[in-house]
Design a protein around this motif. Sequence first.
Motif, PDB file in Angstrom:
ATOM      1  N   ASN A 243     -17.073  33.683 -12.992  1.00 47.53           N
ATOM      2  CA  ASN A 243     -16.307  33.219 -11.743  1.00 47.53           C
ATOM      3  C   ASN A 243     -15.260  34.555 -11.391  1.00 47.53           C
ATOM      4  O   ASN A 243     -14.011  34.466 -10.819  1.00 47.53           O
ATOM      5  CB  ASN A 243     -15.379  32.374 -12.134  1.00 47.53           C
ATOM      6  CG  ASN A 243     -16.287  30.721 -11.504  1.00 47.53           C
ATOM      7  OD1 ASN A 243     -16.647  31.059 -10.703  1.00 47.53           O
ATOM      8  ND2 ASN A 243     -16.947  29.956 -12.941  1.00 47.53           N
ATOM      9  N   ASP A 283     -19.068  28.488 -18.283  1.00 49.64           N
ATOM     10  CA  ASP A 283     -17.965  27.971 -16.569  1.00 49.64           C
ATOM     11  C   ASP A 283     -17.926  26.874 -17.091  1.00 49.64           C
ATOM     12  O   ASP A 283     -17.114  26.165 -16.589  1.00 49.64           O
ATOM     13  CB  ASP A 283     -18.317  28.486 -15.547  1.00 49.64           C
ATOM     14  CG  ASP A 283     -19.211  28.042 -14.715  1.00 49.64           C
ATOM     15  OD1 ASP A 283     -20.151  27.447 -15.489  1.00 49.64           O
ATOM     16  OD2 ASP A 283     -20.182  28.470 -13.866  1.00 49.64           O
ATOM     17  N   GLU A 307     -15.153  30.194 -20.092  1.00 49.32           N
ATOM     18  CA  GLU A 307     -14.475  31.322 -19.519  1.00 49.32           C
ATOM     19  C   GLU A 307     -13.220  30.400 -18.755  1.00 49.32           C
ATOM     20  O   GLU A 307     -12.320  31.502 -18.489  1.00 49.32           O
ATOM     21  CB  GLU A 307     -14.907  31.184 -17.944  1.00 49.32           C
ATOM     22  CG  GLU A 307     -15.350  32.250 -16.627  1.00 49.32           C
ATOM     23  CD  GLU A 307     -15.569  32.493 -15.425  1.00 49.32           C
ATOM     24  OE1 GLU A 307     -15.836  33.353 -15.341  1.00 49.32           O
ATOM     25  OE2 GLU A 307     -15.784  30.940 -15.002  1.00 49.32           O
TER      26      GLU A 307
END
Length: 631
Positions: A243, A283, A307
């Motif tokens: 991301n 993530d 993350e």
Amino acid sequence: MKRVFAIIGLSTMLVACGTSSKSAKAEALATSSAIETTLDLTKVVDDKVPVTVDPGRFITETVIYRLPRVVQGTYSVSDFGKYVDDFKAFDYDGNEIATTKLDVNSWSVSNATKLDKITYYVNDTFDVETSGGIGGEEPFSPAGTNIEPTNYVLNLHGFIGYFDSLKNAQYKLDVTAPESFVRSSAIQEVGTKTSDDGSAVTTSYFAPRYFDITDNPMFYGELDVEEFQVEDIKVVLSVYSPNNVHSAASLKETMYKMMQAQKRYLGDIDSTPRYDIFLYLSDGGPESPKGFGALEHHTSTVVVLPEDSSKPDLDKSMIDVVAHEFFHIVTPLSVHSDDVHYFDYHQPTFSKHLWMYEGVTEYFAQHFQVYEGLMSEDEFYASVLDKIRTAANLDDTMSFTVMSENVLDEPYASQYYNVYLKGALIGMCIDILMREESDGNRSMLSLMKELSTKYGKNKPFNDDTLIEEITAMTYPSIGEFLKTHVEGTTPIDYNKFFAKVGLGFIDGQVETNYIQNDGEFIFVPNMQTLEIAFSPAVVNNSFWNDNGVKPGDVLKSVDGVELNMNTAQQVISTMYVWQAGQEIHVVLDRNGEEVGIKTTLTPSFTNGKKLQASPNATEAQNALRKAWLKG
């Protein structure tokens, strides 16, 4: 290998190569050409990468092909063969040859004199992980593989195998990938070729032997890459953040300062001209890796971290983790036994000296930070005490050499993580003894340099005589310590070593994490209901107490993940690395009533002991402490 975020004692709380001879090679081979292998990332089918292996001509009727059961640095069974599908062998006319699956990692090929190639598909490990290799029967995440449209983690031992008789054969590897992909690896590149339509690029690599295949991971995909020079080492930092939360540029300065300090600390010890850091940021999704930490290679490391870490937290984690892996250039790169030098990927034997490979490496990763001014003395003392407290959850009377040699089997396997705890503390004690005996002129690091000069990366030591050799190279007190506390079963009295350097304890408030009070777990499992509840110790954990948590409250879910005995390792491991400032949502069951806690984490404190310089320390004790911490 550094399993930096594994929770020691949790699994307990929850009830945790010989090289081929020349004659063997001659019998197997009719030619000496390299084994040609291909991975085609443009032809992935059902999340599986097609692999082709062309070994050249055999003159024996039957050959065995294997993928690793165990890979170096992991000290656990990975069974990479179980991720292989549709294994087939073909002759030079394109006809399929009979194969027999011998076990989860091995295939026997008949009519091998006619064998042209082997083909199969490889699934990745990330998207089927349940524990990330922490207490589970699957590869540790940094040793695993990833196959997705924007990222490929190519730990090559997960894709490419070896023929029993040809582990020392050369390999040529072709990797075909979309033209837009960034490619990052330290393995020797020998050429590139672009497809006719320009959409794909095939990069060719060369490996002198199978070990070099397993020792050179690759990252492919939408990567962020930064390079910098640390004296004579070119460092390549490759980051995949799904991301785009973090970047290689944002980590570059932290890594540069850290590795610069490491080079100063190491001095003139042999290093490597290039070092790669591959960082995959998870993530937290269901198909994301769950085992946080890193796996060392001779000239690189693969790191997996969350993350959603804040920038300061990620910086600190990267310093701790990458420092540990980089120090592996000392051991086992330069100092290692036959078990490491001639590693058997199918039925490995293990050295007695994990206290040195992992323990001393972990000690260096902490000690260099205080020695080079990257952390304060108080922070260093806190890290030492944290290791002592966490190690208290493990068996302190188990012989370290016996545990190391039998690390795949119980009761030793569940004690493995002690190599990063007591193993590091063993390194600390030897360091203090070395400095005491030499008036501050010798140290644990100087001893490792002497061993590196004596042996080096191409000459293994004798596993059974290493302690005698170290004793002869140093002092009787070092030999006595190793015989008593490493080979023997006598626990170490750390107070004796703290006293040598003028340190003592005081009572007070100490910062703790969100699953322990000063090393004591604040959860207790109910094996009848299969629930995990807060113990009475929760009242002494300031964060939970301030948020109204009571003894007996049952954990139902954490940040949307339901807590049960199957998910406990993953969830509580994640809670272990929570940091102040992070948003959390916890749901509890209190006598049948649902209680929700949705808040921002604040630092948590408990009652405990602090280690600090004693006001009554003698001049000699202060001088020894200065030599130990400041050189």
